[in-house]
Design a protein around this motif. Structure first.
Motif, PDB file in Angstrom:
ATOM      1  N   ASN A 150     -21.622  26.219  35.959  1.00 57.67           N
ATOM      2  CA  ASN A 150     -21.164  25.057  36.717  1.00 57.67           C
ATOM      3  C   ASN A 150     -22.226  23.991  36.967  1.00 57.67           C
ATOM      4  O   ASN A 150     -21.880  22.859  37.293  1.00 57.67           O
ATOM      5  CB  ASN A 150     -20.603  25.490  38.069  1.00 57.67           C
ATOM      6  CG  ASN A 150     -19.312  26.273  37.938  1.00 57.67           C
ATOM      7  OD1 ASN A 150     -19.313  27.498  38.010  1.00 57.67           O
ATOM      8  ND2 ASN A 150     -18.210  25.584  37.719  1.00 57.67           N
ATOM      9  N   TYR A 222     -14.973  14.218  35.975  1.00 53.10           N
ATOM     10  CA  TYR A 222     -14.837  15.623  35.558  1.00 53.10           C
ATOM     11  C   TYR A 222     -16.092  16.425  35.887  1.00 53.10           C
ATOM     12  O   TYR A 222     -16.015  17.520  36.448  1.00 53.10           O
ATOM     13  CB  TYR A 222     -14.546  15.691  34.060  1.00 53.10           C
ATOM     14  CG  TYR A 222     -14.536  17.102  33.517  1.00 53.10           C
ATOM     15  CD1 TYR A 222     -13.456  17.953  33.762  1.00 53.10           C
ATOM     16  CD2 TYR A 222     -15.600  17.591  32.774  1.00 53.10           C
ATOM     17  CE1 TYR A 222     -13.447  19.256  33.284  1.00 53.10           C
ATOM     18  CE2 TYR A 222     -15.604  18.883  32.292  1.00 53.10           C
ATOM     19  CZ  TYR A 222     -14.523  19.706  32.546  1.00 53.10           C
ATOM     20  OH  TYR A 222     -14.534  20.993  32.069  1.00 53.10           O
ATOM     21  N   THR A 226     -16.569  19.631  38.495  1.00 52.53           N
ATOM     22  CA  THR A 226     -17.021  20.971  38.094  1.00 52.53           C
ATOM     23  C   THR A 226     -18.343  21.345  38.757  1.00 52.53           C
ATOM     24  O   THR A 226     -18.607  22.526  38.980  1.00 52.53           O
ATOM     25  CB  THR A 226     -17.180  21.046  36.573  1.00 52.53           C
ATOM     26  OG1 THR A 226     -18.087  20.012  36.131  1.00 52.53           O
ATOM     27  CG2 THR A 226     -15.841  20.878  35.879  1.00 52.53           C
ATOM     28  N   LEU A 229     -17.649  22.598  42.434  1.00 49.03           N
ATOM     29  CA  LEU A 229     -16.751  23.749  42.569  1.00 49.03           C
ATOM     30  C   LEU A 229     -17.416  24.959  43.224  1.00 49.03           C
ATOM     31  O   LEU A 229     -16.820  25.585  44.122  1.00 49.03           O
ATOM     32  CB  LEU A 229     -16.176  24.129  41.202  1.00 49.03           C
ATOM     33  CG  LEU A 229     -14.969  23.312  40.718  1.00 49.03           C
ATOM     34  CD1 LEU A 229     -14.553  23.767  39.327  1.00 49.03           C
ATOM     35  CD2 LEU A 229     -13.806  23.449  41.680  1.00 49.03           C
ATOM     36  N   ILE A 241      -8.124  19.451  37.770  1.00 55.43           N
ATOM     37  CA  ILE A 241      -9.189  19.682  36.792  1.00 55.43           C
ATOM     38  C   ILE A 241      -8.718  19.309  35.395  1.00 55.43           C
ATOM     39  O   ILE A 241      -9.446  18.689  34.610  1.00 55.43           O
ATOM     40  CB  ILE A 241      -9.654  21.150  36.840  1.00 55.43           C
ATOM     41  CG1 ILE A 241     -10.226  21.485  38.222  1.00 55.43           C
ATOM     42  CG2 ILE A 241     -10.691  21.429  35.756  1.00 55.43           C
ATOM     43  CD1 ILE A 241     -10.633  22.929  38.387  1.00 55.43           C
TER      44      ILE A 241
END
Length: 289
Positions: A150, A222, A226, A229, A241
């Motif tokens: 991530n 995006y 991510t 998260l 997502i």
């Protein structure tokens, strides 16, 4: 399906143009072709995988289907970003060091750029995919694997190239303005010359704004999503997502327009290909305006 078709056709036009017309056989255009190949595979492979994922949410063949989709997604998307970074380096030498441009950016250097871009992207995709597999097998969340999946992955595949591109394009913009002022001060101070310089400055500013603005607009949401998260207690809905992923991938559809349609010789080549003129004779040595 429409995104996939437009992405595939647009990048095919770029590839055919450079391979067919002798005038376009330059080191810079080889970078554009390699970028177009990456974006072409996004249209052919990643978009269909993403469509299947959106419908199934990886409920079937999870261990194989989702990992293959993720690997292709990461590899091709990162390759596309890496090529944009290489093109910015090429533009830097063309604008900021024009006298040494041909010695700095030659066929050998461009080939090395292409190999590094694809190689780094594949290695990064393998690392992130393995981290994702290990994370799935953990009873509790594995800190290292989650960190790679991530955070470290997005740093090398997005944030670092973006910082490099921003610095390079800022330098290009400042040098272009300095050159414009220098020309204006050393030439006749007529209204015509002043208007020409002003027009060139506006055109350079507009082009850089479009290149950077579209890239950041499509990819930043995006990767920000991510990246946060692991630190969020409330899970982000899958639909959100997926929407951000589709937005980011759509940048591959626009790359031919941004990096090719701005050049008149590419527009001429596209017209000849679309009209079928290249099939009626040998136009490989045609002078493209």
């Amino acid at each position: 399906m429409l995104l996939s078709v437009i992405t595939t056709c647009g990048n095919l036009l770029v590839i055919i143009s450079v391979l067919y017309f002798q005038q376009l056989h330059t080191p810079t255009n080889y970078l554009i072709v390699s970028l177009a190949v990456a974006d072409l595979f996004v249209g052919i492979i990643v978009f269909p995988f993403s469509m299947a994922f959106s419908y199934s949410s990886c409920l079937y063949y999870e261990d194989l289907f989702c990992k293959v989709r993720g690997f292709c997604d990461i590899t091709l998307s990162t390759t596309s970003i890496m090529h944009l970074c290489c093109i910015s380096i090429d533009r830097y030498y063309a604008v900021c060091q024009p006298l040494t441009y041909r010695t700095k950016i030659n066929h050998c250097v461009v080939v090395n750029m292409i190999v590094v871009s694809w190689g780094v992207s594949v290695l990064l995709a393998i690392s992130i995919t393995i981290a994702g597999l290990n994370n799935d097998k953990c009873v509790e969340r594995c800190f290292i694997d989650v960190l790679i999946f991530n955070n470290i992955g997005p740093i090398f595949s997005f944030y670092l190239p973006v910082i490099i591109m921003l610095c390079i394009y800022l330098k290009i913009f400042l040098v272009a303005q300095k050159q414009a002022r220098s020309i204006q001060n050393t030439t006749c101070q007529s209204k015509k010359s002043g208007a020409t310089v002003s027009k060139n400055e506006r055109k350079a500013s507009k082009t850089l704004a479009i290149v950077l603005g579209v890239f950041l607009l499509f990819w930043t949401p995006y990767f920000l999503c991510t990246s946060v998260l692991p630190f969020s207690n409330d899970p982000v809905p899958v639909s959100v997502i997926e929407t951000l992923a589709w937005l980011a991938l759509s940048n591959s559809m626009l790359n031919p327009f941004i990096y090719a349609f701005f050049y008149s010789w590419f527009r001429s080549a596209f017209r000849m290909i679309i009209s079928g003129k290249i099939f009626t004779g040998d136009y490989t040595n045609s002078k493209l305006s």
